[in-house]
Design a protein around this motif. Structure first.
Motif, PDB file in Angstrom:
ATOM      1  N   VAL A 113       0.851  -1.186   0.000  1.00  0.00           N
ATOM      2  CA  VAL A 113       0.000   0.000   0.000  1.00  0.00           C
ATOM      3  C   VAL A 113       0.888   1.237   0.000  1.00  0.00           C
ATOM      4  O   VAL A 113       1.853   1.318   0.763  1.00  0.00           O
ATOM      5  CB  VAL A 113      -0.926   0.029   1.236  1.00  0.00           C
ATOM      6  CG1 VAL A 113      -1.870   1.216   1.181  1.00  0.00           C
ATOM      7  CG2 VAL A 113      -1.712  -1.277   1.353  1.00  0.00           C
ATOM      8  N   SER A 114       0.563   2.179  -0.869  1.00  0.00           N
ATOM      9  CA  SER A 114       1.260   3.465  -0.904  1.00  0.00           C
ATOM     10  C   SER A 114       0.285   4.555  -0.486  1.00  0.00           C
ATOM     11  O   SER A 114      -0.865   4.556  -0.915  1.00  0.00           O
ATOM     12  CB  SER A 114       1.771   3.772  -2.310  1.00  0.00           C
ATOM     13  OG  SER A 114       2.698   2.797  -2.717  1.00  0.00           O
ATOM     14  N   VAL A 115       0.774   5.458   0.352  1.00  0.00           N
ATOM     15  CA  VAL A 115      -0.038   6.570   0.839  1.00  0.00           C
ATOM     16  C   VAL A 115       0.753   7.849   0.622  1.00  0.00           C
ATOM     17  O   VAL A 115       1.904   7.949   1.047  1.00  0.00           O
ATOM     18  CB  VAL A 115      -0.352   6.422   2.339  1.00  0.00           C
ATOM     19  CG1 VAL A 115      -1.258   7.537   2.810  1.00  0.00           C
ATOM     20  CG2 VAL A 115      -0.957   5.083   2.646  1.00  0.00           C
ATOM     21  N   ASP A 116       0.162   8.802  -0.064  1.00  0.00           N
ATOM     22  CA  ASP A 116       0.807  10.099  -0.267  1.00  0.00           C
ATOM     23  C   ASP A 116       0.532  11.004   0.926  1.00  0.00           C
ATOM     24  O   ASP A 116      -0.502  10.865   1.589  1.00  0.00           O
ATOM     25  CB  ASP A 116       0.281  10.774  -1.537  1.00  0.00           C
ATOM     26  CG  ASP A 116       0.766  10.077  -2.796  1.00  0.00           C
ATOM     27  OD1 ASP A 116       1.903   9.568  -2.802  1.00  0.00           O
ATOM     28  OD2 ASP A 116       0.008  10.039  -3.782  1.00  0.00           O
ATOM     29  N   PRO A 117       1.440  11.954   1.183  1.00  0.00           N
ATOM     30  CA  PRO A 117       1.159  12.930   2.250  1.00  0.00           C
ATOM     31  C   PRO A 117      -0.087  13.735   1.904  1.00  0.00           C
ATOM     32  O   PRO A 117      -0.377  13.976   0.740  1.00  0.00           O
ATOM     33  CB  PRO A 117       2.396  13.837   2.238  1.00  0.00           C
ATOM     34  CG  PRO A 117       3.442  13.098   1.486  1.00  0.00           C
ATOM     35  CD  PRO A 117       2.715  12.183   0.541  1.00  0.00           C
ATOM     36  N   ARG A 118      -0.823  14.127   2.926  1.00  0.00           N
ATOM     37  CA  ARG A 118      -2.047  14.905   2.728  1.00  0.00           C
ATOM     38  C   ARG A 118      -1.705  16.384   2.713  1.00  0.00           C
ATOM     39  O   ARG A 118      -0.807  16.832   3.407  1.00  0.00           O
ATOM     40  CB  ARG A 118      -3.045  14.602   3.835  1.00  0.00           C
ATOM     41  CG  ARG A 118      -3.510  13.159   3.800  1.00  0.00           C
ATOM     42  CD  ARG A 118      -4.388  12.815   4.989  1.00  0.00           C
ATOM     43  NE  ARG A 118      -5.518  13.688   5.137  1.00  0.00           N
ATOM     44  CZ  ARG A 118      -6.679  13.564   4.501  1.00  0.00           C
ATOM     45  NH1 ARG A 118      -6.835  12.570   3.653  1.00  0.00           N
ATOM     46  NH2 ARG A 118      -7.670  14.387   4.707  1.00  0.00           N
ATOM     47  N   SER A 119      -2.457  17.132   1.942  1.00  0.00           N
ATOM     48  CA  SER A 119      -2.243  18.575   1.873  1.00  0.00           C
ATOM     49  C   SER A 119      -3.101  19.326   2.884  1.00  0.00           C
ATOM     50  O   SER A 119      -2.884  20.497   3.145  1.00  0.00           O
ATOM     51  CB  SER A 119      -2.541  19.085   0.459  1.00  0.00           C
ATOM     52  OG  SER A 119      -3.864  18.764   0.104  1.00  0.00           O
ATOM     53  N   ASP A 120      -4.087  18.640   3.473  1.00  0.00           N
ATOM     54  CA  ASP A 120      -4.922  19.299   4.477  1.00  0.00           C
ATOM     55  C   ASP A 120      -4.636  18.706   5.857  1.00  0.00           C
ATOM     56  O   ASP A 120      -3.945  17.707   5.988  1.00  0.00           O
ATOM     57  CB  ASP A 120      -6.405  19.173   4.136  1.00  0.00           C
ATOM     58  CG  ASP A 120      -6.882  17.734   4.054  1.00  0.00           C
ATOM     59  OD1 ASP A 120      -6.356  16.884   4.792  1.00  0.00           O
ATOM     60  OD2 ASP A 120      -7.795  17.454   3.262  1.00  0.00           O
ATOM     61  N   ALA A 121      -5.162  19.315   6.864  1.00  0.00           N
ATOM     62  CA  ALA A 121      -4.898  18.880   8.233  1.00  0.00           C
ATOM     63  C   ALA A 121      -5.985  17.954   8.774  1.00  0.00           C
ATOM     64  O   ALA A 121      -5.947  17.573   9.934  1.00  0.00           O
ATOM     65  CB  ALA A 121      -4.764  20.097   9.146  1.00  0.00           C
ATOM     66  N   ASN A 122      -6.932  17.578   7.939  1.00  0.00           N
ATOM     67  CA  ASN A 122      -8.021  16.715   8.392  1.00  0.00           C
ATOM     68  C   ASN A 122      -7.551  15.276   8.564  1.00  0.00           C
ATOM     69  O   ASN A 122      -6.642  14.819   7.870  1.00  0.00           O
ATOM     70  CB  ASN A 122      -9.173  16.740   7.386  1.00  0.00           C
ATOM     71  CG  ASN A 122      -9.779  18.114   7.252  1.00  0.00           C
ATOM     72  OD1 ASN A 122      -9.783  18.894   8.192  1.00  0.00           O
ATOM     73  ND2 ASN A 122     -10.285  18.412   6.064  1.00  0.00           N
TER      74      ASN A 122
END
Length: 184
Positions: A113-122
């Protein structure tokens, strides 16, 4: 991606009908509304990977059959070359590669599984599924939310948990996180 969603939904609908399970019964087994299930069954909505796993168990078929339309054939072993897992893009936050889609009668579903960093703080969207899950971080940093806990995992760290509790994962920092997930 929309084409894949429709293909999976078509297989799901056919298998559900062959199993003589109605919309209401399937929705009840999955603990979701009938409308939500009908959207999955028709291809109008994307089906989360954890939900596909539950559906495969209810229909008593291998997850690989739902994903690819092909019946698994390997009985003794199944080799999966680097980067060649069956792609499963089921949730916007995650990219899955099924590592054993061609093995018959699996007792677990292994994924990279690959997960990209989120751009929001939610907090990322939470999900749950029956059984247990083991996640081993291959690269990056991964934050795991489970049952009112936040756990930071780094390369080489792992977590094993009851996946019936709502949980979510996200990459921490500027780099994507990659982990081995075993859904049992």
């Amino acid at each position: 991606m929309q084409e894949k969603i429709i293909e999976i939904a078509s297989r799901l609908s056919e298998l559900r009908e062959l199993s003589d399970i109605g919309f209401e019964a399937m929705a009840e087994k999955l603990d979701i509304s009938v409308d939500t299930y009908k959207h999955y069954d028709s291809g109008e909505s994307d089906i989360p990977a954890s939900m596909l796993f539950e559906i495969s168990q209810i229909l008593n078929v291998d997850l690989g059959l739902l994903l690819t339309g092909e019946e698994p054939r390997m009985h003794i072993f199944a080799v999966n070359r680097k980067g060649k897992g069956t792609e499963v893009e089921r949730r916007a936050d995650y990219n899955y590669q099924n590592l054993a889609s061609n093995f018959v009668h699996k007792k677990a579903e292994p994924f990279i599984v690959s997960v990209d960093p989120r751009s929001d703080a939610n907090t990322p969207s939470m999900n749950s599924h029956p059984g247990q899950e083991f996640d081993y971080v291959i690269s990056g940093k991964l934050k795991v939310w489970i049952h009112d806990n936040e756990i930071l995992l780094e390369e080489g760290d792992s977590i094993y948990f009851d996946s019936s509790f709502v949980h979510a994962m996200e990459a921490v920092g500027d780099e994507p996180a990659k982990f081995l997930a075993m859904v049992l």
